[in-house]
Scaffold this motif. Structure first.
Motif, mmCIF file in Angstrom:
data_model
loop_
_atom_site.group_PDB
_atom_site.id
_atom_site.type_symbol
_atom_site.label_atom_id
_atom_site.label_comp_id
_atom_site.label_asym_id
_atom_site.label_seq_id
_atom_site.Cartn_x
_atom_site.Cartn_y
_atom_site.Cartn_z
ATOM 1 N N ASP A 54 13.137 4.232 9.736
ATOM 2 C CA ASP A 54 12.010 5.154 9.864
ATOM 3 C C ASP A 54 12.149 6.306 8.877
ATOM 4 O O ASP A 54 11.167 6.743 8.284
ATOM 5 C CB ASP A 54 11.959 5.709 11.290
ATOM 6 N N ALA A 55 13.360 6.807 8.710
ATOM 7 C CA ALA A 55 13.603 7.940 7.818
ATOM 8 C C ALA A 55 13.721 7.511 6.362
ATOM 9 O O ALA A 55 13.730 8.352 5.478
ATOM 10 C CB ALA A 55 14.862 8.665 8.250
ATOM 11 N N ALA A 56 13.791 6.215 6.109
ATOM 12 C CA ALA A 56 13.985 5.725 4.743
ATOM 13 C C ALA A 56 12.831 6.116 3.833
ATOM 14 O O ALA A 56 13.022 6.344 2.647
ATOM 15 C CB ALA A 56 14.172 4.214 4.735
ATOM 16 N N GLU A 57 11.632 6.197 4.374
ATOM 17 C CA GLU A 57 10.480 6.553 3.558
ATOM 18 C C GLU A 57 10.617 7.983 3.025
ATOM 19 O O GLU A 57 10.303 8.268 1.888
ATOM 20 C CB GLU A 57 9.203 6.429 4.392
ATOM 21 N N ASP A 58 11.103 8.902 3.875
ATOM 22 C CA ASP A 58 11.259 10.300 3.480
ATOM 23 C C ASP A 58 12.428 10.493 2.520
ATOM 24 O O ASP A 58 12.399 11.369 1.663
ATOM 25 C CB ASP A 58 11.473 11.186 4.704
ATOM 26 N N THR A 59 13.499 9.699 2.682
ATOM 27 C CA THR A 59 14.725 9.901 1.920
ATOM 28 C C THR A 59 14.857 8.939 0.747
ATOM 29 O O THR A 59 15.913 8.898 0.120
ATOM 30 C CB THR A 59 15.944 9.748 2.847
ATOM 31 N N SER A 60 13.817 8.182 0.428
ATOM 32 C CA SER A 60 13.938 7.173 -0.621
ATOM 33 C C SER A 60 14.180 7.775 -1.997
ATOM 34 O O SER A 60 14.761 7.132 -2.861
ATOM 35 C CB SER A 60 12.697 6.287 -0.655
ATOM 36 N N LYS A 61 13.781 9.021 -2.213
ATOM 37 C CA LYS A 61 13.989 9.642 -3.519
ATOM 38 C C LYS A 61 15.375 10.265 -3.652
ATOM 39 O O LYS A 61 15.751 10.735 -4.717
ATOM 40 C CB LYS A 61 12.915 10.699 -3.773
ATOM 41 N N TYR A 62 16.159 10.266 -2.568
ATOM 42 C CA TYR A 62 17.491 10.863 -2.578
ATOM 43 C C TYR A 62 18.567 9.810 -2.787
ATOM 44 O O TYR A 62 18.392 8.641 -2.448
ATOM 45 C CB TYR A 62 17.763 11.604 -1.264
ATOM 46 N N ILE A 63 19.699 10.256 -3.313
ATOM 47 C CA ILE A 63 20.865 9.395 -3.492
ATOM 48 C C ILE A 63 21.829 9.691 -2.353
ATOM 49 O O ILE A 63 22.038 10.855 -2.003
ATOM 50 C CB ILE A 63 21.534 9.648 -4.852
ATOM 51 N N THR A 64 22.415 8.654 -1.785
ATOM 52 C CA THR A 64 23.335 8.821 -0.666
ATOM 53 C C THR A 64 24.772 8.745 -1.161
ATOM 54 O O THR A 64 25.140 7.819 -1.882
ATOM 55 C CB THR A 64 23.098 7.713 0.382
ATOM 56 N N ILE A 65 25.579 9.728 -0.769
ATOM 57 C CA ILE A 65 27.027 9.666 -1.015
ATOM 58 C C ILE A 65 27.620 9.073 0.244
ATOM 59 O O ILE A 65 27.433 9.601 1.342
ATOM 60 C CB ILE A 65 27.627 11.062 -1.296
ATOM 61 N N LYS A 66 28.327 7.937 0.085
ATOM 62 C CA LYS A 66 28.861 7.204 1.234
ATOM 63 C C LYS A 66 30.379 7.303 1.280
ATOM 64 O O LYS A 66 31.034 7.540 0.272
ATOM 65 C CB LYS A 66 28.448 5.731 1.165
ATOM 66 N N SER A 67 30.930 7.077 2.455
ATOM 67 C CA SER A 67 32.378 7.115 2.648
ATOM 68 C C SER A 67 33.010 5.871 2.026
ATOM 69 O O SER A 67 32.641 4.751 2.365
ATOM 70 C CB SER A 67 32.708 7.160 4.135
ATOM 71 N N PRO A 68 33.991 6.059 1.132
ATOM 72 C CA PRO A 68 34.657 4.898 0.532
ATOM 73 C C PRO A 68 35.759 4.315 1.415
ATOM 74 O O PRO A 68 36.276 3.247 1.127
ATOM 75 C CB PRO A 68 35.244 5.472 -0.760
ATOM 76 N N ILE A 69 36.116 5.027 2.500
ATOM 77 C CA ILE A 69 37.203 4.581 3.374
ATOM 78 C C ILE A 69 36.890 4.953 4.827
ATOM 79 O O ILE A 69 35.999 5.737 5.101
ATOM 80 C CB ILE A 69 38.562 5.222 2.972
#
Length: 163
Positions: free
Chosen positions: A77-92
């Protein structure tokens, strides 16, 4: 070690983000190298010896996959609002900390400008504190993890506006 165990190990290494893993046992030597989209495996096996059951770390990805599935459906649901942003994800997998020590300020806040290579948080894994560096430049829009909370592999930590 049979072929299914080797395939499970290759999948686990690919998901972990490690660039190279070497495993040596009495009768088998395995080297797994991962690249941008290519996985290379080298197996050297000596004469067969009476097999002894070996402990495999393969169940870890299986446990992590179901945990991330509900998060994906909730974020659709939130993907539409956040599609222009880049996500920093946990590598571990580990414990997420926003500051280097309790008496220091947070690495980043909402609205902070970051550059590639800037430390954005620390993740503690097995008593080792790993500084997580940004792979993008931009402005922190949202912090998705709570301080001192456990995080999973590939869990979103920050949303960054690259513009």
């Amino acid at each position: 070690m049979d072929i299914k165990e080797i395939q499970s190990l290759i999948k686990f290494v690919a998901k972990s983000g490690a660039s190279e893993v070497k495993l040596e046992m009495e009768d088998v030597k395995i080297t797994i190298k991962t690249g941008s989209s290519k996985t290379e495996t080298t197996i050297v096996q000596a004469a067969p010896v009476a097999s002894v059951p070996q402990a495999m770390p393969a169940p870890a990805p299986v446990a992590a996959a179901p945990a991330s599935a509900p998060a994906e459906t909730a974020s659709n649901d939130a993907a539409e609002d956040t599609s222009k942003y880049i996500t920093i994800k946990s590598p571990i997998i580990g414990t997420f900390y926003r500051k280097p020590s309790p008496d220091k300020p947070n690495f980043v806040e909402v609205g902070s400008e970051i550059k590639t290579g800037d430390t954005v948080c620390i993740i503690e894994a097995m008593k080792l504190f790993n500084e997580i560096e940004s792979e993008v430049s931009g402005k922190i829009v949202k912090i998705l993890a709570d301080d001192s909370s456990p995080v999973e592999f590939d869990q979103p930590l920050f949303l960054v506006d690259p513009s």
